[in-house]
Design an enzyme around this catalytic site. Structure first.
Site, PDB file in Angstrom:
ATOM      1  N   LYS A  70      10.247  -8.455   3.170  1.00  0.00           N
ATOM      2  CA  LYS A  70      10.344  -7.479   4.276  1.00  0.00           C
ATOM      3  C   LYS A  70       8.951  -7.107   4.787  1.00  0.00           C
ATOM      4  CE  LYS A  70      10.716  -2.987   3.113  1.00  0.00           C
ATOM      5  NZ  LYS A  70       9.717  -2.064   3.662  1.00  0.00           N
ATOM      6  N   ASN A  71       8.051  -6.796   3.865  1.00  0.00           N
ATOM      7  CA  ASN A  71       6.749  -6.280   4.284  1.00  0.00           C
ATOM      8  C   ASN A  71       5.805  -7.353   4.825  1.00  0.00           C
ATOM      9  OD1 ASN A  71       7.629  -3.763   3.731  1.00  0.00           O
ATOM     10  ND2 ASN A  71       6.479  -3.522   1.817  1.00  0.00           N
ATOM     11  N   CYS A 114       7.503  11.513   5.597  1.00  0.00           N
ATOM     12  CA  CYS A 114       8.637  10.699   5.201  1.00  0.00           C
ATOM     13  C   CYS A 114       8.932  11.010   3.748  1.00  0.00           C
ATOM     14  CB  CYS A 114       8.363   9.221   5.428  1.00  0.00           C
ATOM     15  SG  CYS A 114       7.204   8.548   4.270  1.00  0.00           S
ATOM     16  N   ARG A 120       1.914  10.197   4.794  1.00  0.00           N
ATOM     17  CA  ARG A 120       1.626   8.872   5.351  1.00  0.00           C
ATOM     18  C   ARG A 120       1.022   8.900   6.752  1.00  0.00           C
ATOM     19  NH1 ARG A 120       6.349   4.776   4.001  1.00  0.00           N
ATOM     20  NH2 ARG A 120       4.675   3.267   4.112  1.00  0.00           N
ATOM     21  N   ASP A 133       5.532  -0.007  -5.142  1.00  0.00           N
ATOM     22  CA  ASP A 133       6.911  -0.337  -4.777  1.00  0.00           C
ATOM     23  C   ASP A 133       7.764  -0.770  -5.979  1.00  0.00           C
ATOM     24  OD1 ASP A 133       6.337   0.314  -2.193  1.00  0.00           O
ATOM     25  OD2 ASP A 133       6.076  -1.748  -1.492  1.00  0.00           O
ATOM     26  N   ARG A 136      17.704  -0.957   4.031  1.00  0.00           N
ATOM     27  CA  ARG A 136      16.474  -1.185   4.808  1.00  0.00           C
ATOM     28  C   ARG A 136      15.681  -2.373   4.273  1.00  0.00           C
ATOM     29  NH1 ARG A 136      12.929   3.986   5.911  1.00  0.00           N
ATOM     30  NH2 ARG A 136      11.776   2.295   6.867  1.00  0.00           N
TER      31      ARG A 136
HETATM   32  N1  EPU Z   1      -3.166   6.219   4.259  1.00  0.00           N
HETATM   33  C1  EPU Z   1      -3.903   7.165   4.927  1.00  0.00           C
HETATM   34  N2  EPU Z   1      -4.209   6.940   6.243  1.00  0.00           N
HETATM   35  C2  EPU Z   1      -3.815   5.806   6.892  1.00  0.00           C
HETATM   36  C3  EPU Z   1      -3.055   4.844   6.197  1.00  0.00           C
HETATM   37  C4  EPU Z   1      -2.755   5.083   4.869  1.00  0.00           C
HETATM   38  O1  EPU Z   1      -4.299   8.187   4.365  1.00  0.00           O
HETATM   39  O2  EPU Z   1      -4.133   5.661   8.075  1.00  0.00           O
HETATM   40  C5  EPU Z   1      -2.839   6.442   2.848  1.00  0.00           C
HETATM   41  C6  EPU Z   1      -1.328   6.548   2.624  1.00  0.00           C
HETATM   42  O3  EPU Z   1      -0.855   7.832   2.878  1.00  0.00           O
HETATM   43  C7  EPU Z   1      -1.216   6.144   1.166  1.00  0.00           C
HETATM   44  C8  EPU Z   1      -2.300   5.067   1.028  1.00  0.00           C
HETATM   45  O4  EPU Z   1      -3.217   5.310   2.110  1.00  0.00           O
HETATM   46  O5  EPU Z   1      -1.539   7.223   0.344  1.00  0.00           O
HETATM   47  C9  EPU Z   1      -1.837   3.633   1.106  1.00  0.00           C
HETATM   48  O6  EPU Z   1      -0.966   3.473   2.197  1.00  0.00           O
HETATM   49  P1  EPU Z   1      -0.803   2.102   2.982  1.00  0.00           P
HETATM   50  O7  EPU Z   1      -1.342   2.279   4.344  1.00  0.00           O
HETATM   51  O8  EPU Z   1      -1.349   0.982   2.160  1.00  0.00           O
HETATM   52  O9  EPU Z   1       0.771   1.988   3.053  1.00  0.00           O
HETATM   53  P2  EPU Z   1       1.574   1.386   4.264  1.00  0.00           P
HETATM   54  O10 EPU Z   1       0.801   0.304   4.858  1.00  0.00           O
HETATM   55  O11 EPU Z   1       2.082   2.475   5.100  1.00  0.00           O
HETATM   56  C10 EPU Z   1       2.774  -0.516   2.921  1.00  0.00           C
HETATM   57  C11 EPU Z   1       4.183  -0.908   2.645  1.00  0.00           C
HETATM   58  C12 EPU Z   1       4.825   0.089   1.696  1.00  0.00           C
HETATM   59  C13 EPU Z   1       4.004   0.112   0.410  1.00  0.00           C
HETATM   60  C14 EPU Z   1       2.534   0.444   0.726  1.00  0.00           C
HETATM   61  C15 EPU Z   1       1.626   0.387  -0.484  1.00  0.00           C
HETATM   62  C16 EPU Z   1       4.799  -2.053   4.671  1.00  0.00           C
HETATM   63  C17 EPU Z   1       5.599  -2.064   5.905  1.00  0.00           C
HETATM   64  N3  EPU Z   1       4.912  -0.977   3.895  1.00  0.00           N
HETATM   65  O12 EPU Z   1       2.835   0.783   3.514  1.00  0.00           O
HETATM   66  O13 EPU Z   1       6.127  -0.374   1.413  1.00  0.00           O
HETATM   67  O14 EPU Z   1       4.518   1.071  -0.471  1.00  0.00           O
HETATM   68  O15 EPU Z   1       2.032  -0.477   1.713  1.00  0.00           O
HETATM   69  O16 EPU Z   1       1.656  -0.852  -1.066  1.00  0.00           O
HETATM   70  O17 EPU Z   1       4.082  -2.990   4.383  1.00  0.00           O
HETATM   71  C18 EPU Z   1       8.363  -0.192   0.755  1.00  0.00           C
HETATM   72  O18 EPU Z   1       8.508  -1.399   1.022  1.00  0.00           O
HETATM   73  O19 EPU Z   1       9.239   0.467   0.129  1.00  0.00           O
HETATM   74  C19 EPU Z   1       7.155   0.490   1.160  1.00  0.00           C
HETATM   75  C20 EPU Z   1       7.070   1.816   1.248  1.00  0.00           C
END
Ligand code: EPU
Length: 432
Positions: free
Chosen positions: A22-23, A117, A122, A309, A401
């Site tokens: 998915k990701n 969320c 996030r 995850d 999802r």
């Molecule tokens: N963060 C910030 N600012 C930003 C972006 C992130 O503070 O602009 C923080 C987040 O709040 C968090 C950390 O940085 O504390 C890491 O977040 P990241 O940006 O890596 O997460 P994401 O890209 O939103 C993806 C996956 C998630 C997975 C995380 C961590 C996708 C679509 N989603 O989220 O997947 O948990 O990376 O590996 O790729 C899931 O599949 O259940 C899921 C939540």
């Protein structure tokens, strides 16, 4: 809202096939916005988030054909709208992945700020700061983020470092920088396999990206990108979830079409905890639960360390292990929503800040529980599979999802799980 009814206690045995990640599919679909030519993606999982992402692309003006269920043919030659609306962003945060491609190709993009969320606040501040590093102007108007490229219409390559590792942030910038003028160097980049998969697709489209999968990614911007054909990698979190399902039920599963190299930290941890995990070949794992599980601490960290995850699923395994261990969550501040439900099923878990102390083994008992987010739902399914009696899981739209046909897959290896359709209370139907 559909529910799952699980009668626990059946050891799972047999073969199970892993779907596409998915990701990885989510950013790869967004990447198709970078070109007017057709991008063909295979092995796209048939899950709700991908249906939402497809809808977003169509709302923007792209044509998405699905000649086969898991093949998407995307042509974004008539994009007329440059906006990911609130209705979509609030249901799926990954819609922010449209921002980078829209900004890079059309010089403008608007996306609703994602709110809180189930797993934390996030924010997307790191994505936005990175776009500014590439010369974009970013402003906030009525809850929407509006990003504009410099007057030339094109982003400008730059060298910068992410303050914190961000998966979708790295992906967004990698897509944007592919069409920027000059060279971009991203430091402290996320190293997840999904980043490498997206880079592989972008390079097939004509991008010039090096270092994806390492902390330093170098991107030489090109003037335009073209069509490409790509197969999405297997879902490593689905793989890990089924590995725990085999272990926790004292069963034995052959997990096919996976990539064990993408979940080294999970496999190591399962082995430490007493699970027998054999890599039969590059795409097959054999997992056997011995019934003698040992409590082992775990801390979630960015790839290649143990993934957040898989935290909830691993915690359920630990409820069945001998001894006490600590599960530490370092990525998201609010990712213990499953704990209250597991305690109701008989687990011994105490939370202190971002630590959960789990003592086992405890015989879980079936209960009525509520799913709160995707991975929490998966953990409740696992708990139901090893519990005594019946577990009824409400709000399973969360699991829909990201897990393709989980009911069908689990039933095929002996689980007693049914989907109960809300509008047909007497009817129990297997998933399609
Ligand atoms: N963060 C910030 N600012 C930003 C972006 C992130 O503070 O602009 C923080 C987040 O709040 C968090 C950390 O940085 O504390 C890491 O977040 P990241 O940006 O890596 O997460 P994401 O890209 O939103 C993806 C996956 C998630 C997975 C995380 C961590 C996708 C679509 N989603 O989220 O997947 O948990 O990376 O590996 O790729 C899931 O599949 O259940 C899921 C939540």
């Amino acid at each position: 809202m559909d529910k799952f009814l699980i009668r626990g206690g059946q050891p799972l045995r047999g073969r199970i096939e892993i779907s596409g990640a998915k990701n990885s599919a989510l950013p790869c679909l967004a990447a198709a916005l970078l070109t007017p030519e057709t991008v063909i993606l295979h092995n796209v999982p048939y899950v709700k988030d991908l249906i939402t992402q497809r809808r977003l692309l169509e709302d923007l003006g792209a044509t998405v054909l699905t000649p086969e269920l898991r093949t998407h043919k995307i042509t974004a030659n008539h994009v007329e709208v440059f906006e990911a609306p609130y209705e979509l962003v609030k249901t799926m945060r990954a819609s922010v992945l449209a921002l980078g491609p829209l900004l890079a190709r059309f010089g403008q993009a608007k996306v609703s700020l994602p709110g809180g969320c189930a797993i934390g606040t996030r924010p997307i501040d790191l994505h936005l700061k990175a776009f500014e590093q590439l010369g974009a102007t970013v402003s906030l108007e009525s809850g929407d983020v509006i990003a504009r490229a410099p007057a030339s219409g094109r982003l400008i390559g730059n060298e910068f470092e992410f303050e914190k590792v961000t998966v979708t942030g790295t992906e967004n910038v990698m897509m944007a920088a592919s069409l920027a003028k000059g060279k971009t160097v991203i430091r402290n980049a996320a190293m997840e396999p999904e980043i490498e998969d997206l880079a592989a697709l972008l390079n097939k489209m004509g991008a010039r990206i090096k270092g994806a999968g390492t902390p330093v990614i170098e991107i030489d911007g090109v003037e335009q990108l073209g069509g490409a054909e790509h197969t999405i990698i297997p879902d490593r979190i689905e793989t890990g979830t089924f590995a725990v399902a085999a272990a926790i039920t004292g069963g034995e599963l052959e997990i096919k079409n996976c990539n064990p190299a993408h979940l080294t930290a999970v496999i190591e941890k399962l082995r430490e905890a007493g699970v027998i995990v054999d890599e039969l070949n590059q795409s097959t794992l054999h997992v056997r639960g011995t019934g003698d599980l040992l409590a082992r601490d775990v801390t979630t960290e960015p790839h290649p360390k143990f993934p957040t995850d898989m935290q909830a699923q691993y915690m359920v395994l630990m409820t069945q292990a001998q001894g006490t261990c600590t599960v530490t969550e370092t990525i998201f501040e609010n990712r213990f929503m499953h704990v209250g439900e597991l305690i109701r099923m008989g687990a011994d878990i105490h939370i202190s800040g971002n630590h959960a102390v789990v003592t086992g083994p405890r015989q879980l008992t079936g209960a009525k529980v509520i799913a709160s987010d995707l991975r929490a739902s998966a953990s409740l399914v696992l708990a139901g599979l090893c519990a005594n009696g019946e577990t009824l899981i409400d709000r399973v739209y969360h699991i829909d999802r990201g897990y393709e046909a989980i009911v069908r897959k689990l039933r095929s290896v002996g689980a007693m799980i049914d989907r109960i359709k809300e509008n047909l209370p007497e009817t129990v139907s297997a998933e399609s």
